[in-house]
Design a protein around this motif. Structure first.
Motif, PDB file in Angstrom:
ATOM      1  N   VAL A   1      71.507 -49.656  39.836  1.00 17.29           N
ATOM      2  CA  VAL A   1      71.699 -48.275  39.343  1.00 17.29           C
ATOM      3  C   VAL A   1      72.854 -48.242  38.346  1.00 17.29           C
ATOM      4  N   ILE A   2      73.954 -48.943  38.703  1.00 16.58           N
ATOM      5  CA  ILE A   2      75.127 -48.917  37.811  1.00 16.58           C
ATOM      6  C   ILE A   2      74.805 -49.599  36.477  1.00 16.58           C
ATOM      7  N   PHE A   3      74.096 -50.719  36.542  1.00 14.82           N
ATOM      8  CA  PHE A   3      73.721 -51.392  35.286  1.00 14.82           C
ATOM      9  C   PHE A   3      72.818 -50.470  34.449  1.00 14.82           C
TER      10      PHE A   3
ATOM     11  N   VAL B   1      77.146 -60.283  30.103  1.00 16.47           N
ATOM     12  CA  VAL B   1      77.341 -61.695  30.440  1.00 16.47           C
ATOM     13  C   VAL B   1      77.334 -61.840  31.972  1.00 16.47           C
ATOM     14  N   HIS B   2      77.971 -60.879  32.689  1.00 17.50           N
ATOM     15  CA  HIS B   2      77.952 -60.883  34.163  1.00 17.50           C
ATOM     16  C   HIS B   2      76.497 -60.843  34.662  1.00 17.50           C
ATOM     17  N   LEU B   3      75.706 -59.954  34.047  1.00 14.29           N
ATOM     18  CA  LEU B   3      74.307 -59.789  34.469  1.00 14.29           C
ATOM     19  C   LEU B   3      73.493 -61.061  34.187  1.00 14.29           C
TER      20      LEU B   3
ATOM     21  N   LEU C   1      69.512 -58.823  42.920  1.00 16.33           N
ATOM     22  CA  LEU C   1      70.156 -57.620  42.387  1.00 16.33           C
ATOM     23  C   LEU C   1      70.087 -56.532  43.455  1.00 16.33           C
ATOM     24  N   ASN C   2      71.248 -56.047  43.912  1.00 13.21           N
ATOM     25  CA  ASN C   2      71.200 -54.987  44.918  1.00 13.21           C
ATOM     26  C   ASN C   2      70.990 -53.629  44.252  1.00 13.21           C
ATOM     27  N   LEU C   3      70.584 -52.621  45.047  1.00 10.20           N
ATOM     28  CA  LEU C   3      70.194 -51.328  44.480  1.00 10.20           C
ATOM     29  C   LEU C   3      71.365 -50.653  43.763  1.00 10.20           C
TER      30      LEU C   3
ATOM     31  N   LEU D   1      83.486 -46.841  40.575  1.00 13.77           N
ATOM     32  CA  LEU D   1      83.279 -47.051  42.014  1.00 13.77           C
ATOM     33  C   LEU D   1      82.913 -48.505  42.296  1.00 13.77           C
ATOM     34  N   GLY D   2      82.057 -49.063  41.410  1.00 10.03           N
ATOM     35  CA  GLY D   2      81.664 -50.473  41.558  1.00 10.03           C
ATOM     36  C   GLY D   2      82.886 -51.382  41.518  1.00 10.03           C
ATOM     37  N   TYR D   3      83.762 -51.166  40.533  1.00 10.33           N
ATOM     38  CA  TYR D   3      84.964 -52.009  40.431  1.00 10.33           C
ATOM     39  C   TYR D   3      85.897 -51.769  41.610  1.00 10.33           C
TER      40      TYR D   3
HETATM   41  C1  HEM Z   1      73.442 -56.036  40.379  1.00 10.31           C
HETATM   42  C2  HEM Z   1      74.060 -56.520  41.313  1.00 10.31           C
HETATM   43  C3  HEM Z   1      75.283 -57.375  41.287  1.00 10.31           C
HETATM   44  C4  HEM Z   1      75.383 -58.556  41.948  1.00 10.31           C
HETATM   45  C5  HEM Z   1      74.303 -59.264  42.767  1.00 10.31           C
HETATM   46  C6  HEM Z   1      76.734 -59.040  41.719  1.00 10.31           C
HETATM   47  C7  HEM Z   1      77.190 -60.240  42.205  1.00 10.31           C
HETATM   48  C8  HEM Z   1      78.465 -60.704  42.064  1.00 10.31           C
HETATM   49  C9  HEM Z   1      78.937 -61.979  42.544  1.00 10.31           C
HETATM   50  C10 HEM Z   1      78.084 -63.030  43.273  1.00 10.31           C
HETATM   51  C11 HEM Z   1      80.257 -62.064  42.256  1.00 10.31           C
HETATM   52  C12 HEM Z   1      81.200 -63.218  42.600  1.00 10.31           C
HETATM   53  C13 HEM Z   1      81.754 -62.896  43.988  1.00 10.31           C
HETATM   54  C14 HEM Z   1      82.533 -64.015  44.629  1.00 10.31           C
HETATM   55  O1  HEM Z   1      83.012 -64.911  43.970  1.00 10.31           O
HETATM   56  O2  HEM Z   1      82.696 -63.975  45.846  1.00 10.31           O
HETATM   57  C15 HEM Z   1      80.621 -60.824  41.597  1.00 10.31           C
HETATM   58  C16 HEM Z   1      81.886 -60.501  41.217  1.00 10.31           C
HETATM   59  C17 HEM Z   1      82.244 -59.234  40.845  1.00 10.31           C
HETATM   60  N1  HEM Z   1      81.401 -58.213  40.465  1.00 10.31           N
HETATM   61 FE1  HEM Z   1      79.401 -58.281  40.452  1.00 10.31          FE
HETATM   62  N2  HEM Z   1      77.412 -58.157  40.929  1.00 10.31           N
HETATM   63  C18 HEM Z   1      76.592 -57.116  40.649  1.00 10.31           C
HETATM   64  C19 HEM Z   1      76.894 -56.015  39.892  1.00 10.31           C
HETATM   65  C20 HEM Z   1      78.170 -55.605  39.646  1.00 10.31           C
HETATM   66  C21 HEM Z   1      78.555 -54.313  39.121  1.00 10.31           C
HETATM   67  C22 HEM Z   1      77.564 -53.233  38.687  1.00 10.31           C
HETATM   68  C23 HEM Z   1      79.920 -54.287  39.076  1.00 10.31           C
HETATM   69  C24 HEM Z   1      80.865 -53.221  38.619  1.00 10.31           C
HETATM   70  C25 HEM Z   1      80.562 -52.022  38.300  1.00 10.31           C
HETATM   71  C26 HEM Z   1      80.402 -55.564  39.575  1.00 10.31           C
HETATM   72  C27 HEM Z   1      81.711 -55.898  39.718  1.00 10.31           C
HETATM   73  C28 HEM Z   1      82.157 -57.117  40.175  1.00 10.31           C
HETATM   74  C29 HEM Z   1      83.563 -57.435  40.364  1.00 10.31           C
HETATM   75  C30 HEM Z   1      84.753 -56.510  40.119  1.00 10.31           C
HETATM   76  C31 HEM Z   1      83.612 -58.774  40.795  1.00 10.31           C
HETATM   77  C32 HEM Z   1      84.861 -59.608  41.099  1.00 10.31           C
HETATM   78  C33 HEM Z   1      85.046 -59.578  42.626  1.00 10.31           C
HETATM   79  C34 HEM Z   1      86.052 -60.565  43.107  1.00 10.31           C
HETATM   80  O3  HEM Z   1      86.835 -61.089  42.332  1.00 10.31           O
HETATM   81  O4  HEM Z   1      86.059 -60.816  44.339  1.00 10.31           O
HETATM   82  N3  HEM Z   1      79.315 -56.335  39.870  1.00 10.31           N
HETATM   83  N4  HEM Z   1      79.525 -60.033  41.487  1.00 10.31           N
END
Ligand code: HEM
Length: 184
Positions: A105-107, A86-88, A99-101, A143-145
């Protein structure tokens, strides 16, 4: 196979349904999309931590609950993949989110883990390869989290969400270290 698909489908609906309803009702502008990205990621962190501590907790405590968690760890892993899907999907919908590198990779690792989460998978790809893939994937996701939540915690240490998630993550690491030391 059937159970894996059921868990994946149900969790995707349980998380994706309310997210979709929220965006339809309140509008899918950037602010609301970012809220949903954060919410799905926070949910994923909680599910991840269950997967991360299931084995060490059983080694340390051995209680019926810890045994049940370990027995069902695979399904928590599948639920994690569903929440991250759902995040993706949200990321792919928000136009300016490249999508960053590291994330890609993690996805990729996460989906490889998902596609090899059947009883027959270790025999198919080799038990050693299976263990390496699932261990690297587990730590890669962690590491991502840690990077996202740790970074947000450093910026806003008194925010209750980042404070709670950081404390939970540190506790999970402590549980793993304690189980490792006990095993030695
Ligand atoms: C493929 C690239 C990814 C992009 C472009 C991306 C982008 C984003 C964005 C835009 C947010 C909202 C940030 C904000 O409100 O300031 C977010 C939140 C978050 N993402 Fe992703 N994400 C990606 C992949 C991942 C992966 C692989 C993980 C974990 C393994 C992850 C973990 C998180 C976490 C923990 C948050 C919450 C951060 C916060 O509350 O400040 N994301 N992400």
């Amino acid at each position: 196979m059937q159970q894996n698909l059921t868990v994946f489908g149900l969790v995707t609906l349980a998380v994706g349904g309310p997210v979709l309803a929220y965006l339809l009702l309140l509008g899918s502008d950037d602010e609301h999309m970012l809220e949903m990205l954060r919410l799905t990621a926070w949910t994923a962190v909680l599910v991840y931590l269950v997967v991360f501590v299931a084995r060490p907790l059983k080694q340390l405590v051995g209680s019926p609950v810890s045994r049940t968690l370990l027995r069902n760890r695979r399904y928590f892993g599948i639920a994690l993949a569903a929440v991250m899907t759902v995040h993706l999907v949200l990321l792919l919908i928000v136009n300016d989110q490249a999508l960053n590198l590291g994330g890609a990779v993690i996805f990729s690792l996460m989906y490889l883990m998902l596609f090899t989460s059947f009883n027959s998978s270790p025999a198919r790809i080799g038990p050693r390869n299976w263990r390496i893939l699932h261990r690297v994937g587990l730590y890669g996701l962690g590491l991502g989290y840690a990077q996202s939540i740790g970074g947000a915690f450093i910026e806003t240490p008194l925010d209750p969400v980042y404070l709670s998630l950081t404390l939970l993550m540190l506790t999970a690491v402590a549980i793993r270290v304690a189980a490792f030391l006990k095993a030695r």
